[in-house]
Design a protein around this motif. Sequence first.
Motif, PDB file in Angstrom:
ATOM      1  N   ASN A   1     -11.234  -3.589 -13.750  1.00 16.95           N
ATOM      2  CA  ASN A   1     -10.519  -2.640 -14.529  1.00 16.95           C
ATOM      3  C   ASN A   1      -8.906  -2.063 -14.565  1.00 16.95           C
ATOM      4  OD1 ASN A   1     -12.360  -3.034 -16.446  1.00 16.95           O
ATOM      5  ND2 ASN A   1     -13.769  -1.731 -16.135  1.00 16.95           N
ATOM      6  N   ALA A   2      -9.647  -1.802 -13.367  1.00 21.27           N
ATOM      7  CA  ALA A   2      -8.278  -0.244 -12.200  1.00 21.27           C
ATOM      8  C   ALA A   2      -6.851  -1.136 -11.528  1.00 21.27           C
ATOM      9  CB  ALA A   2      -9.166   0.836 -11.275  1.00 21.27           C
ATOM     10  N   LYS A   3      -6.943  -2.542 -12.692  1.00 17.64           N
ATOM     11  CA  LYS A   3      -6.213  -3.217 -11.833  1.00 17.64           C
ATOM     12  C   LYS A   3      -4.477  -3.080 -12.035  1.00 17.64           C
ATOM     13  CE  LYS A   3      -4.288  -8.150 -11.586  1.00 17.64           C
ATOM     14  NZ  LYS A   3      -4.689  -9.640 -12.193  1.00 17.64           N
ATOM     15  N   THR A   4      -4.282  -2.888 -13.849  1.00 15.29           N
ATOM     16  CA  THR A   4      -2.811  -2.287 -13.704  1.00 15.29           C
ATOM     17  C   THR A   4      -2.941  -1.156 -13.669  1.00 15.29           C
ATOM     18  OG1 THR A   4      -3.248  -2.833 -16.034  1.00 15.29           O
ATOM     19  CG2 THR A   4      -1.290  -1.418 -16.133  1.00 15.29           C
ATOM     20  N   ASP A   5      -3.702   0.030 -13.196  1.00 21.21           N
ATOM     21  CA  ASP A   5      -3.166   1.125 -12.959  1.00 21.21           C
ATOM     22  C   ASP A   5      -2.870   1.475 -10.879  1.00 21.21           C
ATOM     23  OD1 ASP A   5      -3.170   2.861 -15.212  1.00 21.21           O
ATOM     24  OD2 ASP A   5      -5.382   3.671 -14.490  1.00 21.21           O
ATOM     25  N   LEU A   6      -3.859   0.841 -10.474  1.00 18.32           N
ATOM     26  CA  LEU A   6      -3.310  -0.073  -8.818  1.00 18.32           C
ATOM     27  C   LEU A   6      -2.330  -0.450  -8.572  1.00 18.32           C
ATOM     28  CD1 LEU A   6      -6.886  -1.125  -7.865  1.00 18.32           C
ATOM     29  CD2 LEU A   6      -6.047   0.942  -7.146  1.00 18.32           C
ATOM     30  N   GLU A   7      -1.658  -1.326  -9.081  1.00 16.01           N
ATOM     31  CA  GLU A   7      -0.242  -1.746  -9.754  1.00 16.01           C
ATOM     32  C   GLU A   7       0.794  -0.505  -9.644  1.00 16.01           C
ATOM     33  OE1 GLU A   7      -0.249  -4.768 -11.734  1.00 16.01           O
ATOM     34  OE2 GLU A   7      -1.664  -7.102 -10.590  1.00 16.01           O
ATOM     35  N   ASN A   8       0.244  -0.188 -10.790  1.00 17.57           N
ATOM     36  CA  ASN A   8       1.228   1.014 -11.115  1.00 17.57           C
ATOM     37  C   ASN A   8       1.580   1.975  -9.942  1.00 17.57           C
ATOM     38  OD1 ASN A   8       1.915  -0.032 -13.873  1.00 17.57           O
ATOM     39  ND2 ASN A   8       0.882   1.143 -14.596  1.00 17.57           N
ATOM     40  N   ILE A   9       0.668   2.406  -9.426  1.00 19.20           N
ATOM     41  CA  ILE A   9       0.655   3.225  -8.223  1.00 19.20           C
ATOM     42  C   ILE A   9       1.280   3.146  -6.979  1.00 19.20           C
ATOM     43  CG2 ILE A   9      -1.049   4.649  -5.967  1.00 19.20           C
ATOM     44  CD1 ILE A   9      -3.102   4.814  -8.060  1.00 19.20           C
ATOM     45  N   GLN A  10       1.264   1.639  -6.762  1.00 20.59           N
ATOM     46  CA  GLN A  10       1.409   0.490  -5.883  1.00 20.59           C
ATOM     47  C   GLN A  10       3.204   0.723  -5.566  1.00 20.59           C
ATOM     48  OE1 GLN A  10       0.542  -3.790  -4.703  1.00 20.59           O
ATOM     49  NE2 GLN A  10       0.371  -2.064  -2.482  1.00 20.59           N
ATOM     50  N   ARG A  11       3.845   0.092  -7.499  1.00 24.49           N
ATOM     51  CA  ARG A  11       4.479   0.176  -8.069  1.00 24.49           C
ATOM     52  C   ARG A  11       5.824   1.865  -7.264  1.00 24.49           C
ATOM     53  NH1 ARG A  11       7.199   2.123 -12.657  1.00 24.49           N
ATOM     54  NH2 ARG A  11       5.097   1.655 -13.242  1.00 24.49           N
ATOM     55  N   VAL A  12       5.126   2.639  -7.939  1.00 22.07           N
ATOM     56  CA  VAL A  12       5.751   4.095  -6.773  1.00 22.07           C
ATOM     57  C   VAL A  12       5.958   4.597  -5.803  1.00 22.07           C
ATOM     58  CG1 VAL A  12       5.831   4.874  -9.740  1.00 22.07           C
ATOM     59  CG2 VAL A  12       3.920   5.412  -8.594  1.00 22.07           C
ATOM     60  N   ASN A  13       4.833   3.551  -5.288  1.00 25.73           N
ATOM     61  CA  ASN A  13       4.808   4.339  -3.974  1.00 25.73           C
ATOM     62  C   ASN A  13       4.808   3.214  -3.475  1.00 25.73           C
ATOM     63  OD1 ASN A  13       3.890   7.389  -4.501  1.00 25.73           O
ATOM     64  ND2 ASN A  13       2.377   6.128  -6.047  1.00 25.73           N
ATOM     65  N   PRO A  14       6.215   3.112  -2.885  1.00 25.86           N
ATOM     66  CA  PRO A  14       6.300   1.355  -1.690  1.00 25.86           C
ATOM     67  C   PRO A  14       5.718   1.448  -1.041  1.00 25.86           C
ATOM     68  CG  PRO A  14       8.833   2.706  -3.190  1.00 25.86           C
ATOM     69  CD  PRO A  14       7.744   3.348  -3.233  1.00 25.86           C
ATOM     70  N   GLY A  15       5.262   2.452  -0.095  1.00 27.24           N
ATOM     71  CA  GLY A  15       5.212   2.438   1.060  1.00 27.24           C
ATOM     72  C   GLY A  15       3.089   2.487   1.330  1.00 27.24           C
ATOM     73  N   LEU A  16       3.211   2.121   0.134  1.00 26.40           N
ATOM     74  CA  LEU A  16       1.592   2.528  -0.364  1.00 26.40           C
ATOM     75  C   LEU A  16       1.005   1.236   0.191  1.00 26.40           C
ATOM     76  CD1 LEU A  16      -0.402   4.083  -2.823  1.00 26.40           C
ATOM     77  CD2 LEU A  16      -1.712   1.845  -1.436  1.00 26.40           C
ATOM     78  N   GLU A  17       0.621   0.651   1.139  1.00 23.23           N
ATOM     79  CA  GLU A  17      -0.126  -0.854   1.537  1.00 23.23           C
ATOM     80  C   GLU A  17      -2.131  -0.552   1.747  1.00 23.23           C
ATOM     81  OE1 GLU A  17       1.523  -2.593   4.319  1.00 23.23           O
ATOM     82  OE2 GLU A  17       3.575  -2.878   3.227  1.00 23.23           O
ATOM     83  N   TRP A  18      -2.298  -1.435   1.147  1.00 25.24           N
ATOM     84  CA  TRP A  18      -3.923  -1.568   1.518  1.00 25.24           C
ATOM     85  C   TRP A  18      -4.249  -2.690   1.211  1.00 25.24           C
ATOM     86  CZ3 TRP A  18      -3.009  -0.213  -4.742  1.00 25.24           C
ATOM     87  CH2 TRP A  18      -2.779  -1.756  -4.919  1.00 25.24           C
ATOM     88  N   GLN A  19      -5.737  -2.462   2.464  1.00 24.13           N
ATOM     89  CA  GLN A  19      -6.226  -3.670   2.214  1.00 24.13           C
ATOM     90  C   GLN A  19      -7.421  -4.214   1.733  1.00 24.13           C
ATOM     91  OE1 GLN A  19      -7.468  -4.305   6.705  1.00 24.13           O
ATOM     92  NE2 GLN A  19      -9.245  -5.900   6.762  1.00 24.13           N
ATOM     93  N   GLN A  20      -7.750  -5.122   0.987  1.00 20.29           N
ATOM     94  CA  GLN A  20      -8.796  -4.622  -0.101  1.00 20.29           C
ATOM     95  C   GLN A  20     -10.413  -5.393   1.262  1.00 20.29           C
ATOM     96  OE1 GLN A  20      -8.866  -6.070  -4.418  1.00 20.29           O
ATOM     97  NE2 GLN A  20     -10.914  -6.786  -4.205  1.00 20.29           N
ATOM     98  N   LEU A  21     -11.740  -4.801   1.656  1.00 22.85           N
ATOM     99  CA  LEU A  21     -12.512  -5.227   1.739  1.00 22.85           C
ATOM    100  C   LEU A  21     -13.848  -6.206   1.398  1.00 22.85           C
ATOM    101  CD1 LEU A  21     -12.591  -1.272   3.983  1.00 22.85           C
ATOM    102  CD2 LEU A  21     -11.633  -4.000   4.848  1.00 22.85           C
ATOM    103  N   ASP A  22     -13.996  -7.007   1.630  1.00 23.29           N
ATOM    104  CA  ASP A  22     -15.136  -7.573   1.732  1.00 23.29           C
ATOM    105  C   ASP A  22     -16.282  -7.422   2.382  1.00 23.29           C
ATOM    106  OD1 ASP A  22     -16.758  -9.656  -0.383  1.00 23.29           O
ATOM    107  OD2 ASP A  22     -15.138 -11.196   0.461  1.00 23.29           O
ATOM    108  N   GLU A  23     -16.946  -5.914   2.878  1.00 20.42           N
ATOM    109  CA  GLU A  23     -18.403  -6.314   3.258  1.00 20.42           C
ATOM    110  C   GLU A  23     -19.409  -5.954   1.955  1.00 20.42           C
ATOM    111  OE1 GLU A  23     -16.508  -2.641   5.182  1.00 20.42           O
ATOM    112  OE2 GLU A  23     -15.337  -3.365   6.461  1.00 20.42           O
TER     113      GLU A  23
END
Length: 277
Positions: free
Chosen positions: A196-218
């Motif tokens: 549900n948050a996919k679009t918002d997360l993509e927008n945050i990454q777009r306006v913050n070019p240095g923002l990188e994340w590792q999605q975890l599967d724990e």
Amino acid sequence: MHEAYSAACSGALRKMRVQATHPVSYKLPVGDTEFPIDQKLGQQINLEFTGEINCIACGRSTNKSFAQGYCFPCFKSLAECDMCIMRPETCHYHQGTCRDSSWGDRHCMQDHYVYLANSSAIKVGITRGTQIPTRWIDQGATQAIAVFKVKNRLHSGLIEVALKKRVSDRTNWRKMLKGEAEFTDLVAARDEILDNAKTDLENIQRVNPGLEWQQLDEAPLNLTYPVQNYPDKVTSLNFDKTAKISGELQGIKGQYLILDCGVLNIRKFAGYNVSVI
């Protein structure tokens, strides 16, 4: 059942130290002593406030405590008391305006995790890697799962903002102290929230070019607490109103002592000088 522990100690309180055993183990720092408070479960405990409060940062005597243990000058000057601690998405380290850049290096410019926890209900939060699972225990979570790993506090705060449109970022402490949270499939909840948050997360990454994340599967971590009885009604105890607090210790959860006469938030009274028997 633990053996009876009768030794007394006195000094300034600090938040309880925890270990993720089953149930969680607790020690209460009182002055130079770490009082094994969970060994008093089912027994009478007496705590008496001497009237003296010392800042947990500088040690000076203060008439009033701010932000869980600081004197007013430290509250106004220390980096750990800045508003960005409560709102990590406003971290201003990168602008060169951090109150103490060396503190920021140690605490903010380190790997952070965005997580989901189930304390009173599912909530989103952030923490440094070194604070897992302590952060979850301090919130009284019975389940928790790390979702993202990022390089600094600011980035974790930006992701939290996106996720808290779908899930709360707060714990209902009264509900948490009334019993175990209803078991939830955290993996399924995580997947639904992220979808549900996919679009918002993509927008945050777009306006913050240095923002990188590792999605975890724990896998989620399950936690239990040393509680014999939960209160039907939560009554908050307060050293500022009652210097002597006595009662049977019926449980410990989060940073709260659950007595038969009410609950005491130990973290709130950090720096308060007390005697404990």
